[in-house]
Design a protein around this motif. Structure first.
Motif, PDB file in Angstrom:
ATOM      1  N   PRO A  64      11.679  -2.744  -0.891  1.00 38.18           N
ATOM      2  CA  PRO A  64      12.725  -1.779  -0.529  1.00 38.18           C
ATOM      3  C   PRO A  64      12.294  -0.899   0.641  1.00 38.18           C
ATOM      4  CG  PRO A  64      12.396  -1.830  -2.910  1.00 38.18           C
ATOM      5  CD  PRO A  64      11.301  -2.655  -2.306  1.00 38.18           C
ATOM      6  N   ALA A  65      13.261  -0.521   1.471  1.00 36.81           N
ATOM      7  CA  ALA A  65      12.949   0.256   2.670  1.00 36.81           C
ATOM      8  C   ALA A  65      12.255   1.565   2.351  1.00 36.81           C
ATOM      9  CB  ALA A  65      14.240   0.521   3.458  1.00 36.81           C
ATOM     10  N   ILE A  66      12.595   2.191   1.221  1.00 32.48           N
ATOM     11  CA  ILE A  66      12.026   3.489   0.881  1.00 32.48           C
ATOM     12  C   ILE A  66      10.507   3.412   0.703  1.00 32.48           C
ATOM     13  CG2 ILE A  66      12.443   3.103  -1.579  1.00 32.48           C
ATOM     14  CD1 ILE A  66      12.533   6.469   0.307  1.00 32.48           C
ATOM     15  N   THR A  67      10.009   2.249   0.270  1.00 28.46           N
ATOM     16  CA  THR A  67       8.556   2.133   0.063  1.00 28.46           C
ATOM     17  C   THR A  67       7.792   2.243   1.375  1.00 28.46           C
ATOM     18  OG1 THR A  67       8.644  -0.296   0.199  1.00 28.46           O
ATOM     19  CG2 THR A  67       8.859   0.698  -1.990  1.00 28.46           C
ATOM     20  N   GLY A  68       8.465   1.933   2.494  1.00 33.17           N
ATOM     21  CA  GLY A  68       7.816   2.097   3.786  1.00 33.17           C
ATOM     22  C   GLY A  68       7.514   3.552   4.087  1.00 33.17           C
ATOM     23  N   LEU A  69       8.369   4.459   3.594  1.00 32.81           N
ATOM     24  CA  LEU A  69       8.118   5.892   3.779  1.00 32.81           C
ATOM     25  C   LEU A  69       7.040   6.377   2.818  1.00 32.81           C
ATOM     26  CD1 LEU A  69      11.759   7.217   4.300  1.00 32.81           C
ATOM     27  CD2 LEU A  69      10.121   6.319   5.958  1.00 32.81           C
ATOM     28  N   TYR A  70       7.050   5.855   1.579  1.00 32.00           N
ATOM     29  CA  TYR A  70       5.984   6.212   0.640  1.00 32.00           C
ATOM     30  C   TYR A  70       4.624   5.757   1.187  1.00 32.00           C
ATOM     31  CZ  TYR A  70       9.835   6.728  -2.734  1.00 32.00           C
ATOM     32  OH  TYR A  70      10.987   7.103  -3.380  1.00 32.00           O
ATOM     33  N   ALA A  71       4.622   4.572   1.838  1.00 31.92           N
ATOM     34  CA  ALA A  71       3.372   4.030   2.381  1.00 31.92           C
ATOM     35  C   ALA A  71       2.999   4.676   3.703  1.00 31.92           C
ATOM     36  CB  ALA A  71       3.506   2.517   2.566  1.00 31.92           C
ATOM     37  N   GLN A 319       3.420   4.219  -5.123  1.00 32.32           N
ATOM     38  CA  GLN A 319       4.467   3.214  -4.921  1.00 32.32           C
ATOM     39  C   GLN A 319       4.565   2.737  -3.481  1.00 32.32           C
ATOM     40  OE1 GLN A 319       8.243   4.157  -6.735  1.00 32.32           O
ATOM     41  NE2 GLN A 319       7.287   5.021  -8.553  1.00 32.32           N
ATOM     42  N   GLY A 320       3.431   2.681  -2.802  1.00 31.55           N
ATOM     43  CA  GLY A 320       3.396   2.138  -1.454  1.00 31.55           C
ATOM     44  C   GLY A 320       2.828   0.735  -1.451  1.00 31.55           C
TER      45      GLY A 320
END
Length: 583
Positions: A64-71, A319-320
């Motif tokens: 999911p795209a949101i994981t890119g921000l978490y990472a 969650q990254g």
């Protein structure tokens, strides 16, 4: 105030003690007010790039795209504290996305929650490998990957990423896995009319903007402009429902979580982590050293490994997924005026605030624009000119590139990296197995002893063969050394000595020692003596332990070729006058 501070430069942390492992905190303790405007502006500019790029790479990894921000957030914070480079930007990377997808997606089997857990554990394992390797001082391992193999690996990744993103650029999706199946699925989708013209127009426009600004206006944030154009097009022409968009992101920040995975998956995850760690270390160490060289600083590659490990572990616990340095976002921070690690911290804080208070800010960002961002990033991995130069200057190196490229492109990124490593080791063994060697002679009016192939007019001393073997003597090449030595004495009549110019011979292993003993037996039968010149003392010590030093004789080890030739001439009584003696 020190001279460094008066000059406006960031002071380096001490080489020992706790500050060595926490250079970012050392900088904050010694922070100066004049640096703050530069770092804040650079951090805000960086944020505009981090958001769309992080989301795009997450989707390229099948997450999911949101994981890119978490990472992005936690690694920026972790590296700002522990990283030795003052402005290096870490986060999701185009070279890692296909590796992550190759490991996670087959194990997840379509379960998105399991994919998140697997990606998190993959990041933790990658971090542990990097940290342990750094503490064990093995930061040199990336030097084993030669430039041609690195070119092949990166070009293979670039092709894999581009082909994988083409369906999203055209507005549809496929379930294919692997370069050839993905290519065929993309072509079939276009042929069957699955292309969404509006998505294609947005994607191509975004790609043109990014590539044009990179080429003609590198200081202009092309990625940000492309993202804004895509969101504006969706809003103005009411394209929601026509083209796929990111949508509203989950609000808030994920809690600290230790990913739960099956024990049976750990082996596959560990293999994937090894390949990812190797690529991440290579990218990070090269970029970090390049930045440090510009400021005439030194960066410890082992400390770089530890910091990279900490950053990956931080990503995995929130969650990254695995991350690396960024050769595209780091220059953005530098060109925007970043002075210290505070600039990436500002970027991390800005993303966190967006998730908390404005999660719908990028809801209209088209997936086609994200695909364009990833494709544009992948093009930076392509080294076409360097490959053409390889073909022109050294074809054997070009074939190494080709092997690594085809391995990654056809076998997949994960298998390809192991093939690339095997090619690197195989190339090393090949060169050491059949090293350059030469028979030497004396050239009038030219000091020293020289290769007969390059100096055909060189004179040889009657009864003496001077042989240079340009490699350490070990199990893979010892038999070849023996064959060459025996072939030289059989090729001419009346050989009394074979003198080995041993300056390039940095080691003799046990197998080579056994071969040398056999060679001595054969030379004794032929009535030929073996002698060495310019052999290093540690190598002599090894021959002593093997019992070969006394067998050869201490009087057959000479400091120079000249003294060895003089000893041979005196002992044999041959008629030989050197050109220097005729003067």
């Amino acid at each position: 105030m020190t001279e460094v501070e008066r000059a406006g430069r960031v002071p380096s942390p001490p080489a020992r003690g706790v500050w060595r492992w926490l250079p970012g905190l050392h900088t904050l303790v010694h922070y100066r007010a004049p640096w703050l405007p530069h770092d804040v502006v650079a951090g805000i500019v960086l944020t505009a790039i981090l958001i769309p790029v992080g989301m795009g790479y997450a989707q390229a990894a099948g997450l999911p795209a949101i994981t890119g921000l978490y990472a992005t957030i936690l690694p920026l914070i972790a590296y700002a504290v522990a990283g030795p480079s003052r402005v290096l930007v870490l986060g999701p990377d185009s070279s890692l996305a296909p590796l992550i997808a190759a490991v996670v997606l087959p194990l997840a089997a379509g379960d998105p929650d399991r994919a998140l857990a697997l990606a998190g554990m993959l990041a933790i394992l990658t971090g542990l490998l990097c940290a342990v390797a750094g503490l064990a001082h093995v930061g040199f391992v990336t030097d084993l990957l030669s430039v041609p193999i690195r070119y092949g690996f990166l070009n293979g990744i670039a092709l894999t990423v581009i082909v994988g993103q083409l369906p999203a650029l055209f507005g549809f999706s496929t379930d294919a896995d692997g370069l050839l199946p993905e290519t065929w699925a993309f072509l079939r989708g276009v042929w069957n009319g699955e292309t969404v013209p509006e998505a294609l127009a947005i994607g191509v426009s975004a790609l043109v903007v990014i590539l044009a600004t990179r080429r003609f206006a590198p200081r202009v944030p092309g990625v940000l402009i492309a993202a804004l154009i895509g969101m504006a097009a969706v809003s103005i022409f009411d394209l929601r429902g026509v083209v796929e968009v990111v949508g509203v992101l989950p609000s808030g920040f994920p809690p600290f979580t230790v990913p739960s995975v099956h024990l049976a998956d750990l082996w596959d995850l560990s293999l994937g982590a090894f390949g990812i760690a190797l690529v991440a270390l290579a990218d990070t160490s090269v970029l970090s050293r390049t930045l440090a060289a510009r400021e005439r600083r030194e960066v410890d590659p082992n400390q770089e490994l530890v910091a990279l490990g900490v950053a990956n572990a931080a990503a995995g616990l929130f969650q990254g997924f695995p991350i690396s340095s960024s050769a595209s976002r780091t220059p953005v921070a530098v060109s925007a005026g970043a002075r210290t690690q505070l600039a990436p911290l500002v970027g991390a804080l800005a993303i966190a605030l967006m998730l908390l208070f404005a999660p719908g800010l990028v809801r209209n960002l088209p997936q086609a624009a994200l695909a364009a961002i990833v494709i544009a990033a992948a093009t930076t991995l392509i080294e076409l000119r360097a490959v053409i130069r390889l073909l022109r200057v050294r074809r054997s190196e070009f074939f190494l590139f080709l092997g690594a490229f085809l391995a990654v492109a056809l076998l997949g990124v994960l298998r390809g990296i192991f093939v690339a490593i095997l090619l690197a080791l195989g190339n090393f063994i090949r060169r050491a197995w059949r090293p350059h060697d030469a028979v030497l002679g004396r050239v009038d009016d030219l000091k020293g002893y020289h290769d007969l192939d390059r100096f055909p007019r060189a004179r040889t001393i009657p009864g003496l063969v001077i042989y240079r073997f340009d490699a350490p003597l070990f199990f893979a090449n010892a038999a070849n050394f023996r064959r060459r030595a025996l072939g030289l004495i059989r090729a001419q009549e009346g050989v009394r000595w074979i003198l080995v110019a041993a300056e390039p011979m940095t080691d003799v292993d046990v197998t080579a020692g056994t071969v040398l003993r056999d060679l001595l037996d054969e030379l004794d039968e032929a009535g030929v003596e073996l002698a060495f010149a310019e052999m290093k003392d540690p190598v002599k010590d090894r021959l002593r332990r093997y019992g070969l030093y006394d067998r050869i004789g201490a009087d057959r080890f000479f400091p120079t070729l000249g003294t060895a030739v003089d000893a041979y001439v005196r002992g044999s009584g041959i008629d030989w006058v050197d050109w220097e003696e005729r003067r």
